[in-house]
Design a protein around this motif. Structure first.
Motif, PDB file in Angstrom:
ATOM      1  N   LEU A  65       0.602  -1.476  -0.297  1.00 17.72           N
ATOM      2  CA  LEU A  65       0.064   0.155  -0.087  1.00 17.72           C
ATOM      3  C   LEU A  65       1.095   1.314   0.150  1.00 17.72           C
ATOM      4  O   LEU A  65       0.418   1.812  -0.673  1.00 17.72           O
ATOM      5  N   PHE A  66       1.829   1.115   0.697  1.00 19.00           N
ATOM      6  CA  PHE A  66       2.327   2.112   0.826  1.00 19.00           C
ATOM      7  C   PHE A  66       4.283   1.879  -0.077  1.00 19.00           C
ATOM      8  O   PHE A  66       4.892   1.728   0.905  1.00 19.00           O
ATOM      9  N   ARG A  67       4.120   1.874  -1.281  1.00 19.02           N
ATOM     10  CA  ARG A  67       5.199   2.230  -1.752  1.00 19.02           C
ATOM     11  C   ARG A  67       5.672   3.019  -2.084  1.00 19.02           C
ATOM     12  O   ARG A  67       6.223   4.558  -2.339  1.00 19.02           O
ATOM     13  N   THR A  68       7.515   2.788  -2.456  1.00 16.35           N
ATOM     14  CA  THR A  68       8.517   3.528  -2.604  1.00 16.35           C
ATOM     15  C   THR A  68       9.209   2.823  -3.497  1.00 16.35           C
ATOM     16  O   THR A  68       8.853   2.166  -3.946  1.00 16.35           O
ATOM     17  N   GLN A  69      10.212   4.631  -4.357  1.00 20.68           N
ATOM     18  CA  GLN A  69      10.593   3.794  -4.508  1.00 20.68           C
ATOM     19  C   GLN A  69      11.807   2.234  -4.843  1.00 20.68           C
ATOM     20  O   GLN A  69      12.309   1.679  -5.678  1.00 20.68           O
ATOM     21  N   LYS A  70      12.723   2.470  -3.752  1.00 24.93           N
ATOM     22  CA  LYS A  70      13.295   0.726  -3.519  1.00 24.93           C
ATOM     23  C   LYS A  70      12.818   0.575  -2.243  1.00 24.93           C
ATOM     24  O   LYS A  70      12.398   1.462  -0.628  1.00 24.93           O
ATOM     25  N   LEU A  71      12.525  -1.041  -1.586  1.00 24.01           N
ATOM     26  CA  LEU A  71      11.924  -1.732  -0.905  1.00 24.01           C
ATOM     27  C   LEU A  71      13.189  -2.067  -0.029  1.00 24.01           C
ATOM     28  O   LEU A  71      14.551  -2.017  -0.757  1.00 24.01           O
ATOM     29  N   THR A  72      13.225  -2.444   0.852  1.00 23.73           N
ATOM     30  CA  THR A  72      13.825  -2.882   1.682  1.00 23.73           C
ATOM     31  C   THR A  72      13.829  -4.967   1.210  1.00 23.73           C
ATOM     32  O   THR A  72      12.426  -5.546   1.525  1.00 23.73           O
ATOM     33  N   LEU A  73      14.800  -6.096   1.223  1.00 20.60           N
ATOM     34  CA  LEU A  73      14.855  -6.806   1.409  1.00 20.60           C
ATOM     35  C   LEU A  73      13.419  -8.090   2.133  1.00 20.60           C
ATOM     36  O   LEU A  73      13.092  -8.487   1.610  1.00 20.60           O
ATOM     37  N   ARG A  74      14.230  -7.673   3.467  1.00 24.48           N
ATOM     38  CA  ARG A  74      13.009  -8.407   4.309  1.00 24.48           C
ATOM     39  C   ARG A  74      11.982  -7.951   3.876  1.00 24.48           C
ATOM     40  O   ARG A  74      10.808  -8.689   4.329  1.00 24.48           O
ATOM     41  N   ARG A  75      10.717  -6.962   3.899  1.00 31.65           N
ATOM     42  CA  ARG A  75       9.569  -5.803   3.724  1.00 31.65           C
ATOM     43  C   ARG A  75       9.146  -6.983   2.325  1.00 31.65           C
ATOM     44  O   ARG A  75       7.780  -7.081   2.487  1.00 31.65           O
ATOM     45  N   THR A  76       9.938  -7.488   1.122  1.00 38.07           N
ATOM     46  CA  THR A  76       9.674  -8.454  -0.275  1.00 38.07           C
ATOM     47  C   THR A  76       9.265  -9.612   0.402  1.00 38.07           C
ATOM     48  O   THR A  76       8.478 -10.153  -0.095  1.00 38.07           O
ATOM     49  N   LEU A  77      10.719  -9.965   0.884  1.00 35.24           N
ATOM     50  CA  LEU A  77      10.725 -11.485   1.359  1.00 35.24           C
ATOM     51  C   LEU A  77       8.848 -11.710   1.849  1.00 35.24           C
ATOM     52  O   LEU A  77       8.508 -12.724   2.423  1.00 35.24           O
ATOM     53  N   LEU A  78       9.222 -10.471   3.014  1.00 33.62           N
ATOM     54  CA  LEU A  78       7.800 -10.659   3.990  1.00 33.62           C
ATOM     55  C   LEU A  78       6.449 -10.092   2.997  1.00 33.62           C
ATOM     56  O   LEU A  78       5.969 -11.411   3.632  1.00 33.62           O
ATOM     57  N   THR A  79       6.802  -9.910   2.259  1.00 30.95           N
ATOM     58  CA  THR A  79       5.224  -9.990   1.370  1.00 30.95           C
ATOM     59  C   THR A  79       5.154 -11.273   1.174  1.00 30.95           C
ATOM     60  O   THR A  79       3.895 -11.461   0.689  1.00 30.95           O
ATOM     61  N   TYR A 130      15.163 -12.723   9.042  1.00 32.67           N
ATOM     62  CA  TYR A 130      15.593 -11.938  10.352  1.00 32.67           C
ATOM     63  C   TYR A 130      17.299 -12.362  10.046  1.00 32.67           C
ATOM     64  O   TYR A 130      17.574 -11.910  11.364  1.00 32.67           O
ATOM     65  N   THR A 131      17.637 -12.920   9.817  1.00 31.41           N
ATOM     66  CA  THR A 131      19.516 -13.653   9.461  1.00 31.41           C
ATOM     67  C   THR A 131      20.252 -12.726   8.773  1.00 31.41           C
ATOM     68  O   THR A 131      21.301 -12.970   8.195  1.00 31.41           O
ATOM     69  N   LEU A 132      19.016 -12.304   7.178  1.00 28.07           N
ATOM     70  CA  LEU A 132      19.836 -11.797   6.007  1.00 28.07           C
ATOM     71  C   LEU A 132      20.181 -10.142   6.521  1.00 28.07           C
ATOM     72  O   LEU A 132      19.383  -9.816   7.405  1.00 28.07           O
ATOM     73  N   ASN A 133      21.144  -9.927   5.732  1.00 22.03           N
ATOM     74  CA  ASN A 133      21.569  -7.935   6.496  1.00 22.03           C
ATOM     75  C   ASN A 133      20.692  -7.180   5.629  1.00 22.03           C
ATOM     76  O   ASN A 133      19.888  -7.829   4.627  1.00 22.03           O
ATOM     77  N   GLU A 134      19.949  -6.201   6.269  1.00 19.48           N
ATOM     78  CA  GLU A 134      19.049  -5.221   6.175  1.00 19.48           C
ATOM     79  C   GLU A 134      19.182  -4.769   4.723  1.00 19.48           C
ATOM     80  O   GLU A 134      19.670  -3.795   5.137  1.00 19.48           O
ATOM     81  N   LYS A 135      18.813  -4.352   3.210  1.00 15.94           N
ATOM     82  CA  LYS A 135      18.875  -4.202   2.431  1.00 15.94           C
ATOM     83  C   LYS A 135      17.872  -3.138   1.636  1.00 15.94           C
ATOM     84  O   LYS A 135      17.093  -3.805   1.334  1.00 15.94           O
ATOM     85  N   GLU A 136      18.370  -2.391   0.688  1.00 14.79           N
ATOM     86  CA  GLU A 136      17.546  -2.050  -0.307  1.00 14.79           C
ATOM     87  C   GLU A 136      17.226  -2.523  -1.142  1.00 14.79           C
ATOM     88  O   GLU A 136      19.313  -2.273  -1.985  1.00 14.79           O
TER      89      GLU A 136
END
Length: 708
Positions: A65-79, A130-136
């Protein structure tokens, strides 16, 4: 610290409450008849299952719902993960269709398989992310993510149907098999590991979303405890495990909302507050600065008009401060300034406010006085405040001040005029060797001069005394001229060239700015069209709108009429407004929206000098921000100005707005702005505003040649 304790309490309540509920349910299960459980089991399971599906799909939708130009890897995997889990839960519910001898509906082996696979995938997925590094990273198209998830699920679904005999059995009649218990035991251990990892990350990073996510993981863990404790298809533990998972989905969704909505909003508020503080406070003394003084004085003057009161402004200067600075050094001199500012602030009376004007000047406003004599007595008492020396680094320094006073409404009609007149009085006092001087002027002479200038202004438009000059706007990356700003000038037959600072405010107050502004707009559009027809490259011309023009009910009709009359396409016209024009949110937004609809560009001029909230900026139908020259002038000397320019540029990029810097006067400023990814700039470094013929000769006949 307060938020941290609240999060700790929340985690503790979930952990302790979950444990107590588990123990209580096991006692109830061992001491109650199963008939009631069997009769109510199907309905409660179906309701819980559909709630789980809805929660998982909600997590997916909320993440997008709240899209930005870049998303974190964790947020996309969670989706991706919870869309997949939602599908598993959906199949689990729709395959819930096995009857037992008494006619009740119970879990089928296939539904248990789908539920178990969903739990396994969920635990493994959460552990990995949650073991992966948080990246955009750059966001792929949504359909790729959706199709990948659906493809994975279809493969698992086909495997479960076609190769059912190859998979271990979950049931032995109505009794749960050992494989069911072992898988859920392993999943429970994974959730325990995830909980430990999350707790460690939260203690280290203090991320606001992690405590809520951790509560969800604990609910998943207790859900697995229920599943491991279950013995048959009619066991209450299966239902309680499902309900515990529903609670976990709720916490995950809430944590994601914190991550993508609450935290960014709070960060934006902090950034806006910091930017506002920098823009309105002196960096040495921490006192409100000249910009804030103008704003506060305007409010005081408005109130004074209504209440028929006086407003006094004192401008104070430290005598021989240059000697102090040269002898003590910059750092010690700054501490002297802070001491002076603090003494003025601490000893100020009700109705008084202290401001830092930069260098060695301060200002003090007074509202609680009844006459000029009262104000003068108070001003003399301020001089006495510095009979006591200032203590800096253990040393005492005796300081003397010079003070200039101006009183509204006697000594001026605007904040700028009052401040300037107080400053004039201060310089006059220094020239005469006085400590205190009040501004004095021949009011009748000034009024006559003002009236004469207004009369001349009314005749000037009809007599053709106005003309336009054009200042190029240069792309900082290519060095090419990409636009121009049209500015009005007045050549008076007797006075000569009249400064815009003198006649523009007068035109605003008298209402003459409306016909004058209309003439400027028509002339600029006609000249731009003439250049286009001559074969020069098409450039956008910028024209300033005054407050009176902007509020005029026929503004849109006038713009449309002028464009039609001159033949200029709307895309080659840009109108510049100021922040103050957007105070009336509903009216201004509607006016701007209508202008945008016809294709005309809109920019906010002198951005950063207004005092309106940035809350509505994201909704304004604008194309460009123009950074005020006051920030650009000292961008290389003043770190606060540099921070403001950098912040405005970064904010504009995030809002997908163009940025133009005004008042660029040297190469260092240009290089700084280019490094900040400012799109365009204008100023004397490139060219002063020049007449149309000279502009054509310098910038249009060789328009592809880089400038600056």
């Amino acid at each position: 610290m307060k938020v941290n304790l609240q999060d700790q309490r929340k985690i503790s309540w979930v952990a302790v409450g979950g444990l107590l509920c588990f123990l209580a349910s096991q006692w109830f299960r061992s001491s109650s008849s199963s008939d009631l459980i069997i009769s109510g089991y199907p309905v409660l399971t179906l309701l819980g299952g559909f709630a789980a599906v809805a929660a998982c799909i909600g997590i997916y939708n909320q993440s997008w719902l709240f899209r930005t130009q870049k998303l974190t890897l964790r947020r996309t995997l969670l989706t991706t993960l919870f869309l997949l889990i939602g599908l598993f839960e959906l199949v689990h519910i729709v395959s819930f269709a096995e009857e037992i001898p008494n006619g009740a509906m119970m879990e089928s082996e296939f539904s248990l398989m789908m539920s178990t696979m969903g739990s396994l995938v969920c635990s493994v997925g959460l552990l990995l992310m949650y073991t992966l590094n948080e990246k955009e990273f750059a966001l792929p198209r949504k359909f790729l993510l959706l199709s990948g998830t659906l493809g994975t699920f279809v493969i698992l679904y086909i495997l479960a149907i076609q190769e059912w005999s190859m998979l271990p059995s979950m049931l032995d009649g109505e009794v749960l098999g050992g494989i069911f218990t072992r898988v859920h035991l392993m999943v429970g251990l994974l959730y325990g590991i995830i909980a430990v990892l999350l707790f460690g990350q939260w203690k280290k990073t203090k991320d606001g979303d992690l405590p809520t996510i951790l509560c969800g993981i604990l609910c998943f863990f207790f859900g697995e405890c229920y599943f491991v404790s279950a013995t048959g298809v009619n066991d209450l533990n299966l239902l309680l495990g499902l309900l515990s998972n529903c609670m976990a989905y709720f916490f995950i969704q809430k944590g994601l909302y914190t991550s993508v909505v609450d935290t960014p909003f709070l960060q934006q508020q902090v950034a806006e507050a910091k930017m506002n503080y920098i823009a309105h406070h002196d960096d040495v003394t921490g006192l409100p600065n000249r910009r804030r003084l103008s704003q506060q004085l305007k409010k005081m003057m408005d109130d004074a008009v209504v209440q028929e009161q006086l407003v006094g402004v004192l401008v104070l200067n430290i005598n021989r401060f240059k000697t102090i600075n040269d002898s003590l050094g910059q750092q010690a001199a700054n501490r002297v300034l802070r001491q002076v500012g603090q003494r003025l602030k601490q000893l100020s009376l009700p109705g008084e406010e202290v401001f830092g004007l930069g260098r060695d000047e301060f200002a003090l406003t007074m509202t609680d006085f009844s006459s000029t004599d009262t104000a003068l007595r108070r001003t003399r008492s301020i001089l006495q405040l510095f009979e006591k020396p200032v203590l800096v680094d253990g040393n005492e320094y005796h300081l003397t001040l010079g003070i200039g006073m101006a009183i509204f409404p006697h000594d001026g009609e605007s904040p700028l005029e009052i401040i300037q007149n107080a400053d004039t009085a201060l310089h006059s006092a220094k020239e005469q060797g006085m400590e205190l001087n009040r501004f004095a002027h021949a009011m009748q002479m000034k009024a006559q001069e003002r009236l004469q200038l207004e009369n001349d202004l009314r005749k000037a438009l009809d007599r053709g005394q106005f003309y336009l000059v054009y200042q190029p706007q240069v792309n900082l990356q290519s060095g090419l001229v990409v636009g121009m700003e049209a500015l009005v000038r007045w050549q008076h037959p007797q006075r000569g060239s009249v400064s815009p600072a003198d006649f523009i405010p007068l035109a605003e107050e008298s209402g003459l700015i409306v016909p004058l502004g209309e003439w400027v707009l028509r002339e600029a559009c006609a000249q731009n069209k003439q250049w286009q027809e001559a074969g020069y490259r098409k450039l956008c011309v910028s024209v300033n709108l005054s407050m009176r023009q902007f509020r005029h009910s026929h503004l849109l009709d006038n713009i449309n009429g002028i464009l039609k009359e001159t033949g200029l396409e709307p895309v080659w016209l840009e109108l510049e407004i100021t922040e103050s024009m957007t105070f009336d949110k509903d009216r201004s937004f509607e006016q701007l929206r209508k202008i945008k609809e016809i294709g005309v560009h809109i920019s906010i001029d002198d951005f950063g000098t207004g005092y309106s909230s940035l809350h509505y900026l994201k909704d304004l139908p604008i194309d460009r921000l123009k950074i005020d020259r006051s920030f650009v002038n000292e961008v290389m000397e003043d770190s606060n100005n540099a921070a403001i320019v950098s912040t405005i540029t970064s904010m504009a990029h995030h809002l997908q707005l163009k940025v133009t810097a005004e008042g660029v006067e040297n190469e260092d400023q240009m290089v700084f702005l280019r490094n900040q990814h400012c799109h365009e700039a204008q100023g004397y470094f490139f060219s002063k505003p020049i007449k149309a013929a000279e502009f054509e000769k310098q910038f249009l006949r060789d328009v592809d040649k880089p400038t600056g």
